[in-house]
Scaffold this active site. Structure first.
Site, PDB file in Angstrom:
ATOM      1  N   HIS A 141      21.353  -9.868  37.146  1.00 53.32           N
ATOM      2  CA  HIS A 141      22.776 -10.163  37.421  1.00 53.32           C
ATOM      3  C   HIS A 141      23.486  -9.010  38.131  1.00 53.32           C
ATOM      4  CE1 HIS A 141      22.766 -13.882  35.207  1.00 53.32           C
ATOM      5  NE2 HIS A 141      22.466 -13.308  34.060  1.00 53.32           N
ATOM      6  N   ASP A 178      14.756 -17.106  34.821  1.00 49.97           N
ATOM      7  CA  ASP A 178      15.740 -16.881  33.757  1.00 49.97           C
ATOM      8  C   ASP A 178      16.682 -18.092  33.739  1.00 49.97           C
ATOM      9  OD1 ASP A 178      17.081 -14.182  32.236  1.00 49.97           O
ATOM     10  OD2 ASP A 178      18.493 -15.789  32.747  1.00 49.97           O
ATOM     11  N   HIS A 180      19.703 -18.247  33.450  1.00 50.76           N
ATOM     12  CA  HIS A 180      20.936 -17.975  34.203  1.00 50.76           C
ATOM     13  C   HIS A 180      20.593 -17.726  35.678  1.00 50.76           C
ATOM     14  CE1 HIS A 180      21.601 -16.616  29.969  1.00 50.76           C
ATOM     15  NE2 HIS A 180      22.639 -17.417  30.121  1.00 50.76           N
ATOM     16  N   ASP A 266      14.859 -17.043  28.441  1.00 52.52           N
ATOM     17  CA  ASP A 266      15.997 -17.659  27.753  1.00 52.52           C
ATOM     18  C   ASP A 266      16.162 -19.139  28.096  1.00 52.52           C
ATOM     19  OD1 ASP A 266      16.711 -16.903  30.301  1.00 52.52           O
ATOM     20  OD2 ASP A 266      18.415 -15.670  29.701  1.00 52.52           O
TER      21      ASP A 266
HETATM   22 ZN   LIG Z   1      19.492 -14.979  31.269  1.00 52.49          ZN
END
Ligand SMILES: [Zn+2]
Length: 367
Positions: A141, A178, A180, A266
């Site tokens: 991120h 991931d 996200h 995740d």
């Molecule tokens: Zn994540």
């Protein structure tokens, strides 16, 4: 050694402190102190399972070096690097949006990024065939001037830039699974046609307004950015459908010289901050498919870097299966949560989500 899988980890990774918050927030106000979602145990238990099962004996352990400031600056502005250093020296703070810095986090983050650089060196110099870097803090991120989502320096982006610069690679593929969106890595290469970035993630989760399937890169990078948004509740079958329909064909057509996986576990079915249903077998299968692509196109050169994954109970079993696929040898460990593969169907809305991404990417790839 060339057939070996490298494993990179350092005790300092578990000493990065994220405080006594709850889920993604710090404690205080109405939030009673708890265990922060991104806590050392989510990663330490991976290493513990490798050791308890003796599977660590199958791996070639490599100590990570630290990244230099110059290497970090390949992807981050000087003032941002200074900010992390200042917060770290002052005992902690937030370097952006949920980007927690604790005491000595600067030095630990240098070693976390350094772990991915160590992986690049080991794979490119044929000390190992592929490598898993169990690094912390994570990176995907992190934007050039802002930390985000528990990430300080963008480990994979810096490693890919390093590989491009040091080894003169012309085509690098990064697959970010991931749950996200890998916004920081996308930003790093949005103008580049020598780095293919693919993010498969849960739709509308984090960060806001990123990861839309319609974003396909800019300028020279147009067509080299692939976002696949999957609906909450997608499991192994839906992920593998996305692999078959566009992730594998696109990587194959790009024919990379090196592949990175931003390995956030995740999307597992027990994750407290994701809403997907991937099992350890799903991670095994996804890893095997990417390994096959690496063997076909780039002599097996594959590096997986740990990102998110917040189920302390389940992340170790998912990660072990990824490493087993990379190594090409199973451990004695059966997933004790006894989750069968091919359990769940693909629902029409999950198929439709994959089709939407395929329709967009057809402008650039034969799908
Ligand atoms: Zn994540």
């Amino acid at each position: 050694m060339k057939e070996m899988t490298g494993f990179i980890c350092d005790e300092s990774y578990f000493w990065h402190q994220t405080g006594n918050g709850a889920l993604n927030l710090s404690s205080g106000g109405w939030i009673q102190a708890d265990t922060h979602a991104e806590n050392p145990e989510t990663k330490r238990r991976v290493k513990n399972l490798l050791e308890a099962s003796k599977y660590m004996d199958e791996l070639h352990q490599i100590s990570p070096r630290s990244a230099s400031r110059t290497e970090i600056s390949m992807n981050h502005e000087t003032h941002y690097i200074d900010k992390i250093k200042e917060l770290s020296d002052a005992g902690g703070g937030d370097a952006g949006v949920h980007a927690i810095v604790g005491p000595d986090s600067f030095e630990i983050a240098l070693k976390s990024t350094g772990g991915t650089l160590t992986a690049v060196e080991a794979v490119m110099e044929e000390k190992v065939q592929n490598a898993y870097a169990l690094v912390r803090p994570p990176g995907h991120h992190a934007e050039p001037e802002e930390g985000m989502g528990f990430c300080l320096f963008n480990n994979v982006a810096i490693a890919a830039k390093y590989a491009r610069q040091k080894y003169g690679l012309k085509r690098i593929a990064i697959l970010d699974w991931d749950v996200h969106h890998g916004n920081g890595t996308e930003t790093a290469f949005e103008n580049d046609n020598d780095v293919l970035f693919i993010s498969v993630h849960q739709e509308n989760i984090f960060p806001k307004n990123r990861g839309d399937i319609t974003f396909t890169g800019k300028g020279d990078g147009e067509g080299y950015n692939v976002n696949v948004e999957l609906p909450a509740g997608t499991g192994d079958e839906g992920y593998l459908h996305a692999f078959e329909e566009l992730i594998e064909p696109i990587i194959g057509q790009f024919a990379p010289e090196l592949i990175f996986i931003s390995a956030g576990q995740d999307a597992s079915r027990f994750d407290p901050i994701g809403r997907m249903l991937v099992t350890s077998n799903g991670y095994f299968e996804m890893s095997q498919r990417i390994k096959k692509l690496a063997e076909k196109h780039c002599e097996g050169r594959l590096i997986a870097c740990h990102e998110g994954g917040y189920s302390t109970a389940y992340v170790p079993f998912c990660t072990l299966r990824i490493i087993e696929a990379m190594r090409g040898k199973n451990s004695q460990v059966n997933d004790p949560f006894k989750l069968g593969f091919h359990e769940g169907p693909i629902y029409p809305h999950q198929r439709e989500a994959v089709k939407r991404a395929v329709d967009i990417q057809r402008s650039y790839w034969e799908l």
